[in-house]
Scaffold this active site. Sequence first.
Site, mmCIF file in Angstrom:
data_model
loop_
_atom_site.group_PDB
_atom_site.id
_atom_site.type_symbol
_atom_site.label_atom_id
_atom_site.label_comp_id
_atom_site.label_asym_id
_atom_site.label_seq_id
_atom_site.Cartn_x
_atom_site.Cartn_y
_atom_site.Cartn_z
ATOM 1 N N ASP A 37 -65.840 4.808 -8.161
ATOM 2 C CA ASP A 37 -65.079 4.052 -7.244
ATOM 3 C C ASP A 37 -65.623 2.815 -6.758
ATOM 4 O OD1 ASP A 37 -63.462 3.283 -5.249
ATOM 5 O OD2 ASP A 37 -63.608 5.197 -4.089
ATOM 6 N N HIS A 38 -65.022 1.720 -6.955
ATOM 7 C CA HIS A 38 -65.570 0.368 -6.868
ATOM 8 C C HIS A 38 -65.634 0.055 -5.307
ATOM 9 C CE1 HIS A 38 -67.543 -3.121 -8.167
ATOM 10 N NE2 HIS A 38 -66.498 -3.655 -9.033
#
Length: 438
Positions: A410-411
């Site tokens: 999850d950036h």
Amino acid sequence: MSQIIEIKVPDVGGVASIDVVEVLVKAGDVIAEDQPIATLETDKASMELPASASGTIQQIHIKPGDKVNEGSLVATVLANGAANSAPPQPETPKPPAENKTAEAIKPNTPPPALAAEPAKPAPSSITTQPAAVATTVSVKAHASPSVRLFARELGVDVSQINNGSGPKGRILKEDVKGYVKKALTQGVVNLGQSGIPAIPAVDFSQFGEIENLKLNKIKRLTGQNLSRVWLNLPMVTYHEEADITDMEAFRTTLNSEKGKDEIKITGLMFIIKALVAALKQFPSFNASLSPDGESLILKKYYNIGIAVDTPNGLVVPVLKDADKKSINQLAQELAEKSDKARQGKLMPGDMQGGCISISSLGGIGGTAFTPIVNAPEVAILGVTRAKMQPVWNGKEFEPRLILPLDLTYDHRVIDGAEGARFMAHIKQNLSDIRRLLL
Ligand code: CAO
């Protein structure tokens, strides 16, 4: 003294024969001022009729399907509290000729009645109040009641149709039909709040024989969950390779020492151990974003979810406290849980509490893939099939067993460099598993 107030259809710009579409209250209801009490519809607009006083409804004088005109009695209300002392309303003056339709009255524009001079108090306790329709008219799409009915029958929200082809942009039946046709061929229907065009429906039977197979519950729920994650998480997948030649030699030795009935160790157990070691080094991977997105919830336990392929679909049992378990214990537990999973016997507790997941397709094949994060976890490790490759050792090419690894993260939580370092750590530990003792 209690006061009976008659709520009447206000000045709607001379429009006659207005349809009552819906009555929203009933006798005995206690209503607040401005609360919508009915929906009226002319052939140009639909409007909500708000109560012009608070109190208890004594009687409703209209019903759906009725036609009403300006001044028609809508409801009688027994006013209470402050409403009792409210000054009676002025007589409704005629609006200017241009302002003739309800459609022309904009929200928050005082209606002529309210803009007029205050009137003298009414001589009796019966007060007539036109509903203050113009202050809260919600002008909807421009379509006649019959067209609205037609649209409702087809499940079409007329407000989604931008331009009607009738006079002054009025929406006609043809426009509703055109909208439906477009929805079927191009997918203009919105999916909930995502605002994403739906996949157009296709009648496949026109091309050949088909069979309709109902999805089971696991597939349906997995599909919903994956779509939700796909829409909510900005995900990046980073690919890496680990030289597991030595690890594989050790694993083969261990398995050769095992009895016939003992659980064999697969490379996955070492991958779990290497993952736990990396989580300890990089705590932001052993975390979840708080629902408001303001903070990171760091977990001090190491529960690893393992995606298991079953005839009914994908399930993810969780190996709890993987840091405290030996390679043999992990192998035993995964064998039991994947067995249970394939028999559909996993309990909800078996699948809860995961910190990060592994999706291993290595037993099947592959060179790389992009797994989807099992949110609210922040990362997932994908594994595909190890294969012998020539690796340059400085002097010559050497055959080495190379394991492809894929990390999707999850950036919002993990940045690219952190992802690369995390994978470098796993690679190093798998390439020399003695490091896992450190
Ligand atoms: N490279 C080469 N060989 C591999 C390997 C890899 N990366 N991973 C497993 N293998 C081998 C194993 O060593 C084993 O060989 P032997 O029988 O000769 O020892 C064989 O492949 C089968 O392994 P396995 O898949 O049964 O065991 P595992 O511990 O590696 O995996 C489990 C267990 C439960 C993860 C697996 O059975 C499974 O269900 N995988 C599918 C997961 C899935 O569907 N993921 C996709 C989800 S979408 O994101």
